[in-house]
Design an enzyme around this catalytic site. Structure first.
Site, mmCIF file in Angstrom:
data_model
loop_
_atom_site.group_PDB
_atom_site.id
_atom_site.type_symbol
_atom_site.label_atom_id
_atom_site.label_comp_id
_atom_site.label_asym_id
_atom_site.label_seq_id
_atom_site.Cartn_x
_atom_site.Cartn_y
_atom_site.Cartn_z
ATOM 1 N N ALA A 117 0.859 -1.193 0.000
ATOM 2 C CA ALA A 117 0.000 0.000 0.000
ATOM 3 C C ALA A 117 0.888 1.234 0.000
ATOM 4 O O ALA A 117 2.101 1.133 0.202
ATOM 5 C CB ALA A 117 -0.882 0.007 1.246
ATOM 6 N N LYS A 118 0.317 2.372 -0.213
ATOM 7 C CA LYS A 118 1.041 3.639 -0.061
ATOM 8 C C LYS A 118 0.030 4.733 0.162
ATOM 9 O O LYS A 118 -1.133 4.610 -0.243
ATOM 10 C CB LYS A 118 1.864 3.938 -1.319
ATOM 11 C CG LYS A 118 3.050 4.855 -1.074
ATOM 12 C CD LYS A 118 4.223 4.102 -0.485
ATOM 13 C CE LYS A 118 5.405 4.989 -0.196
ATOM 14 N NZ LYS A 118 6.579 4.208 0.186
#
Ligand code: NAD
Length: 426
Positions: A117-118
């Site tokens: 994720a980011k």
């Protein structure tokens, strides 16, 4: 925390290829090699969930500024989503998508039980007061907390966010859910952060160097190295390389570059900058242009600044035997080809800078157990994971006559596909 200068080199990179295009390029090569059908190519490229939120915050100018915040969960087949949060005026959804996908392959290459994720907010963190950053952080957490959780999605620091930002995030989440240290990693030691986390990405780069050195005929105690970007990753990599006896002969940051064939002391330089000194005013070194830094003859070059700094326009001048990518996507695919043709041993970002997420994983494990490990224990375990990742990728690359980058992407994509199949998703 990083500054928000926009370097000339990054502009050049954007013209050559976007961050998203770079990750897609290597992903596609891995998918081709694994002979995955087109429907699966789409499944494993696209994000599972993309959330965009509005963050209105009243700043010291008396006006309410509306920032955009993103959290992108790319793939969670192997475990909870994991990835940093970046504050930078140029953050946009495509950049966050690229970095989220890179996290999926990175956690898989390191064989961590996490997905990728980011997150990011397009706020000019370098120009804001700490109280304003706190307000943005709390508002952002309030908007995204519904999709987070210690077994769902665990943020961490990235460019312009630090342990303090993570402390505010944990505190805000705790107001709604009760004390939950495992909600994010990279926290201060005083708030259940992990010993060794701050140094881990730089230390991980050095573990990679130690594995690779014999393969290219280098002796660590006699090696020379150059660091581009003397922030968290670059300065710790340099200090730990120096502990092995290696000599730093050139270094840069956003303010300029210096060199010295006799060696620049990595600890003294970190202290000089920590005390507010400018890198270019460090005694005993010659000031050079940032372009000339890359041309210094050395054994190891460690790009640890921003993406796209090694591009078609400067790759040919690089004069080293090994590149260890501390930064994310520092090398464009065309530059990568130039380095390959020159016989440079490139240890790619997807494995080289995994030390940060590995130590984040250790922090999460400690938080889940409400237990604390010593720094020695963290460092030893980090070494074990990094060495295994290097050996796994090396073996794969050798088996199929691939570069380490292609080998790493192939292994990462394969592991994610395998987990998805086991769950019955595809
Ligand atoms: P940081 O903000 O601590 O350091 C960045 C450094 O780069 C600063 O010294 C800055 O002055 C310098 N810099 C900026 N523009 C430059 C330019 N044009 N030329 C030379 N130097 C320049 O950031 P960091 O945490 O060390 O991250 C650096 C890179 O490593 C980023 O690409 C980041 O995504 C990546 N990374 C960081 C971690 C981590 O744990 N910190 C983990 C994985 C990857």
């Amino acid at each position: 925390m990083a500054t928000t200068e926009k370097p000339r080199e990054e502009t050049a990179r954007k013209a050559e290829m976007s961050n998203l295009d770079i990750v897609r390029y290597y992903y596609d090569r891995a998918v081709d090699r694994l002979e995955l059908p087109d429907d699966l190519r789409t499944v494993f490229w696209s994000s599972y969930r993309e959330v965009t939120v509005q963050i209105p915050v009243k700043l010291s100018d008396g006006k309410t500024h509306t920032f955009s915040g993103y959290r992108i969960q790319h793939n969670g087949a192997r475990g909870p989503y994991k990835g940093g949060i970046r504050y930078h005026p140029e953050v946009d959804i495509d950049e966050v998508r690229a970095l989220a996908s890179l996290m999926t392959w990175k956690t898989a290459v390191a064989n961590l039980p996490f997905g990728g994720a980011k997150g990011g907010v397009n706020a000019p963190a370098g120009d804001l007061a700490r109280s304003e950053i706190q307000a943005i952080t709390r508002s952002f957490m309030n908007k995204i907390e519904k999709i987070l959780g210690p077994t769902r999605d665990i943020p961490a620091p990235d460019v312009n966010t630090d342990a303090q930002v993570m402390a505010w995030m944990m505190d805000e989440y705790g107001k709604l859910h009760g004390h939950t240290p495992a909600i994010c990693t990279g926290k201060p030691i005083a708030l259940e952060g992990s010993y060794g986390r701050e140094q881990a990405t730089g230390r991980g780069c050095v573990y990679m160097f130690r594995e690779a050195a014999p393969q290219v005929g280098l002796t660590p105690a006699e090696a020379t190295f150059v660091v581009q970007g003397y922030g968290n990753v670059g300065s710790w990599a340099a200090r730990i390389m120096q502990q092995l006896g290696a000599r730093m002969v050139g270094v840069s940051d956003a303010t300029g570059a210096i060199r010295s064939d006799a060696g620049i002391d990595a600890d003294d330089l970190a202290a000089h900058i920590g005390d507010g000194g400018k890198l270019t005013e460090f005694p005993g070194a010659e000031v050079i242009s940032p372009d000339d830094l890359l041309a210094i003859e050395c054994d190891v070059l460690i790009p640890a600044a921003l993406g796209g700094m090694i591009h078609e326009g400067n790759a040919d001048r690089i004069n080293c035997r090994m590149v260890i990518e501390g930064a994310n996507s520092p090398t464009t695919p065309r530059a990568d080809q130039v380095l390959h043709d020159k016989g440079v041993h490139v240890i790619p970002d997807v494995m080289a800078n995994a030390g940060g997420v590995v130590a984040s994983y250790f922090e999460w494990v400690q938080n889940m157990q409400h237990f604390r490990w010593s720094e020695r224990e963290v460092n030893d375990k980090l070494g074990g994971v990094m060495r295994k990742a290097y050996r796994d990728v090396s073996a794969r690359a050798k088996e199929e006559t691939l570069s380490l980058r292609d080998g790493a992407y192939t292994l990462g994509v394969e592991r994610v596909v395998e987990a998805s199949r086991a769950r019955g998703y595809v």
